[in-house]
Design a protein around this motif. Sequence first.
Motif, PDB file in Angstrom:
ATOM      1  N   GLY A 153       0.715  -1.257  -0.076  1.00 57.05           N
ATOM      2  CA  GLY A 153      -0.007  -0.079  -0.021  1.00 57.05           C
ATOM      3  C   GLY A 153       0.883   1.163  -0.168  1.00 57.05           C
ATOM      4  N   PRO A 154       0.199   2.628  -0.263  1.00 52.36           N
ATOM      5  CA  PRO A 154       1.032   3.628  -0.428  1.00 52.36           C
ATOM      6  C   PRO A 154       1.704   3.999   0.664  1.00 52.36           C
ATOM      7  CG  PRO A 154      -1.322   3.943  -0.760  1.00 52.36           C
ATOM      8  CD  PRO A 154      -1.120   2.547  -0.591  1.00 52.36           C
ATOM      9  N   ALA A 155       0.926   3.870   2.020  1.00 53.73           N
ATOM     10  CA  ALA A 155       1.418   4.377   3.328  1.00 53.73           C
ATOM     11  C   ALA A 155       2.794   3.356   3.725  1.00 53.73           C
ATOM     12  CB  ALA A 155       0.475   4.269   4.276  1.00 53.73           C
TER      13      ALA A 155
ATOM     14  N   ILE B  25      -2.409   9.633  -1.651  1.00 50.46           N
ATOM     15  CA  ILE B  25      -3.256   9.046  -0.893  1.00 50.46           C
ATOM     16  C   ILE B  25      -4.533   9.885  -0.758  1.00 50.46           C
ATOM     17  CG2 ILE B  25      -3.598   8.546   1.619  1.00 50.46           C
ATOM     18  CD1 ILE B  25      -0.589   7.601   1.742  1.00 50.46           C
TER      19      ILE B  25
ATOM     20  N   LEU C  87      -5.803  11.687  -3.127  1.00 55.73           N
ATOM     21  CA  LEU C  87      -6.732  11.755  -4.272  1.00 55.73           C
ATOM     22  C   LEU C  87      -7.296  10.320  -4.461  1.00 55.73           C
ATOM     23  CD1 LEU C  87      -3.955  13.211  -6.653  1.00 55.73           C
ATOM     24  CD2 LEU C  87      -6.464  14.099  -6.305  1.00 55.73           C
ATOM     25  N   LYS C  88      -6.836   9.503  -3.837  1.00 55.42           N
ATOM     26  CA  LYS C  88      -7.440   7.926  -3.873  1.00 55.42           C
ATOM     27  C   LYS C  88      -8.316   7.598  -3.018  1.00 55.42           C
ATOM     28  CE  LYS C  88      -5.944   6.482  -8.059  1.00 55.42           C
ATOM     29  NZ  LYS C  88      -6.613   6.015  -9.165  1.00 55.42           N
ATOM     30  N   PHE C  89      -7.852   8.065  -1.689  1.00 55.34           N
ATOM     31  CA  PHE C  89      -8.575   7.138  -0.518  1.00 55.34           C
ATOM     32  C   PHE C  89      -9.358   8.311   0.532  1.00 55.34           C
ATOM     33  CE2 PHE C  89      -4.795   4.696  -1.517  1.00 55.34           C
ATOM     34  CZ  PHE C  89      -5.560   3.598  -1.976  1.00 55.34           C
ATOM     35  N   ARG C  90      -9.074   9.616   0.235  1.00 57.15           N
ATOM     36  CA  ARG C  90      -9.813  10.410   1.222  1.00 57.15           C
ATOM     37  C   ARG C  90     -11.034  10.847   0.715  1.00 57.15           C
ATOM     38  NH1 ARG C  90      -5.413  13.715   4.810  1.00 57.15           N
ATOM     39  NH2 ARG C  90      -7.373  14.076   6.004  1.00 57.15           N
ATOM     40  N   LYS C  91     -11.921  11.309   1.349  1.00 59.54           N
ATOM     41  CA  LYS C  91     -13.325  11.755   0.990  1.00 59.54           C
ATOM     42  C   LYS C  91     -13.179  13.174   0.519  1.00 59.54           C
ATOM     43  CE  LYS C  91     -17.966  11.577   2.810  1.00 59.54           C
ATOM     44  NZ  LYS C  91     -18.666  11.148   4.195  1.00 59.54           N
TER      45      LYS C  91
END
Lengths: 662, 302
Positions: A599-601, A626, A628-632
């Motif tokens: 994963g990115p983290a 992160i 762009l892809k996962f946050r609301k």
Amino acid sequence: MRQHIDKLKSDPVSSVIFLLLLVSIPHFRYIPWWSILSVFSLLSWRLFIVIKPKAGAGKLITVLFTLLFSLLIYNHAGGFSGIVAGSHLLLVMTFLKLLESRCQRDYMLLVILSLFIIATNLLFSQTLPTALYMLCCVFITLVTLLSLSEKSSRITLFEKLKTALRLTAFSLPLMLVLFVFFPRISGQLWHTNDEQTRARSGLSDSMEPGKISQLVYSNERVFRADFATKQPEKKQLYWRALTLWHYDGKTWENNKPSETQTQIHLLDTGYKYTITVEASNNKWLYLLDLPVTISNSLSINTDFTALSPKTIRSLFQYSAHSASRYYMSNQLDSRSRSRALKLPGINTNTIALAQDWKRNSATPEAIIKKALTHFTTQNFYYTLSPAKLRNLASVDEFLFETRQGFCEHYASSFAVLMRAAGIPSRVVLGYLGGEANPYNNIISVDQSMAHAWNEVWIDNRGWIRIDPTASIAPHRVSKDIATALKGQQNLPLHLQLDFAGLQKIRQLFDAIDNKWNQWILNYNESTQKQFIEILSGKSVSLHDISYLFIKVILGTLVLTVIVYFLSAKRQKNDAVTKAYQKFLHKFENSGFSKRKNEGPADYTKRLESRFPQQSREISRIMNLYIELKFRKIKNADSADRFISSVRHFRLEPDNINDKPNS
Amino acid sequence: MPVSKCIAESAKIVLGKNKEIKLAICCLLSQGHLLIEDLPGVGKTTLALTLSKVFGLAFTRLQFTSDLLPADVTGISVFDNSTKRFSFHPGPIFNQVLLADEINRATPKTQSALLEAMEEHKVSVDGETHPLPQPFFVIATQNPSSQVGTFALPESQLDRFLMRIKMGYPDKVAEKRLLSAQDPRQLLDQIKTMLTADELLGMQQQSKQVHVSENIINYILQIVEKTRHEAGFIHGLSPRAGMALKRASQSWAFVHNRDYVLPEDIQAVYSAVCEHRLERHYEQAESSVQQLSRKILDSIEV
């Protein structure tokens, strides 16, 4: 000098000038020479300003120029109304605007104005080449617009072209919808159109020696004929336009007698065809000999010709049915008979010859045969440039002295001979032949095919077509005029050229042009009505079409907006994914490429510990990813920032050379 | 952050088992039930006790044996002579935390009674429905099914546990501390309660709000899909498992102070959430469920 050129190259105004020139060129057809000169002077001046910025025009000069040009145009066109004056004004004022344009905003305005200039060109010409040229112009306008935009330095020319192409492609469906559903109104919207009212060559309503032979010099199209049934043979392609009755010794004229309706008895099914007439500025319609019925609430006159109710200023279409074998049963009324026998009291030799034939012949058919044999046996010569007839008794002079003539000479003298022999006769003007296009089987008739022939009345048979030219020059009827005149001098160029390849290309283009005419230019209020009725399956009015149009437009707009937002979001997403791959690729050689399931983290942590000097930049980029892809909640500019950060990120070389410390 | 304090506090008692503590807390935050599978004496009960103490929950322990009856779990109606009526005496299940010790030693009948109550959050006795307290959290422990005298829980019931964790032996450092310090059970009295029940309920709600992006949903879908096409498993993960994966990853992200789920969160809770729901074909037992499910996770690109 070199630096000047560099300066011109780098200045955005150069591309704007190029664009303006490109879109203005079609307008040079109708604007006066001083206007063209001013346009070029203005743009040269503007280019000069690039080199010497102080050479710009002051406010006062600009205002004065504006007034001057307004006056000149007003004077030239006699006012500002009308499409010529309007487009002229738009063009010149755009170039004046160019003179004072300095900044980005001005250039943008000029680009938008050039779109208007492109649109005004449509008022003058709607042919396929014009449309293609304009489409190119629109495309180049979009490219220019893109190069003027702020981000232009960041994208390559190829990307600009791609975007412009995409934008053009996106607009096509909307264009199609507008074209199909925009309510059409009957009648012409633009009346003062130079192109449509200019003088044209073509048949006139009278015939005298030398008049038709002039037409041979023109290869302008007169009409096209599309046969629904099988096509007649070439030698039967007699297209009649009008009949001439009155002869004053020199000129045959078209004063119509009140002929009674003739009873035609058909001996076969004949031919059905549709004719598309080019703008001619007269009302004659062309019909295959011998017409029986005609469409579009038009009617066939007693002399088997037809007239359009309005002067034909744009393409006009009608269909008709013609017979090839027939006879007429009734008698010629006395008034018509006397007109068809009337002769001026000159050409005495001719009259004498005809009366001699009459005495020695039993039937009118025999007299006709004698006359035609006379043409073939007495050294008559078919030529485009016959000797001039000087005498008042021109028929005498032709028949007994010069013996050189074009179709009008033969038609004229044959009619005189027949009238002298007591056979009612008249001259028919029209076209003979036609070039069948191998690509669409449509027969095209041009001015050089203009022809004159005769009709004689024989009781119980009716009007019979006799073409004396056919006796002298059989090729004129069976082949074409170029073959018939082959070897003669002073032929027009288009009759001499005979390259098969060139002809093929011309015919192909002609076929495409015909489709364009049928589908695009001929789409008027009635075809629209028909089309929408087919689509909806019920009858519609202009009212319904207008409502439908509004609905369709609103629907399209909503759909476009939805598609736009969806695709914009997806594209942004795609671009982010692409950039992420690019970013990962930068670490590939460092021995620290991302594991497949990492994963990115986790990966960020690994990279940070490995590349401490660049850890801040790495974590900044990865956090953007992160986000762009996962946050609301995402920042509006994150995608752009991420993409540009990735583009600018370089792994420091000393990092790469180190062995991974895993 | 209250959750990290809870973790820190619990770690004082359950030594060297940070990940297991976090997973257990995630399970609690996700309103799921926890199954701890391991040998006796590795700290299952200590973990349960610690959690209920730290979260301030009422705790009961129920030792499951082969003669335990359903009524021993749910409670029983007893005829009251003074009122001349039956009155319900709630069983040990009416507690906020129930430690069901060695659940696989009870008969299937009793197991079912417990699991039904877990699922429904209520108990029905003699036609009367009694709601269970809130929060309600069952920690069941089970010995490895290979041991003698056990009734293995059927998969349909295993599916009702959000997570199954294995404690494993503590590492050397932790074990040394364990041996040299006081007995952890006595230390329990010293640790503080960090939360009230209401606060825990609030946190359960908050962790539900953690954002799961479309990319994560797709990731979960890929995982679930892959297990269903894996020939080594008798059957793949159920939709309930997918939902459990999502919910647990939300809690994991919440525990780590994030309001969005990362693929790492899925990976962290993956084996605890999924492995007990998967079953190997016996004839292909060359690799365990763990290895195979790990392989699936590794094969999916993130």
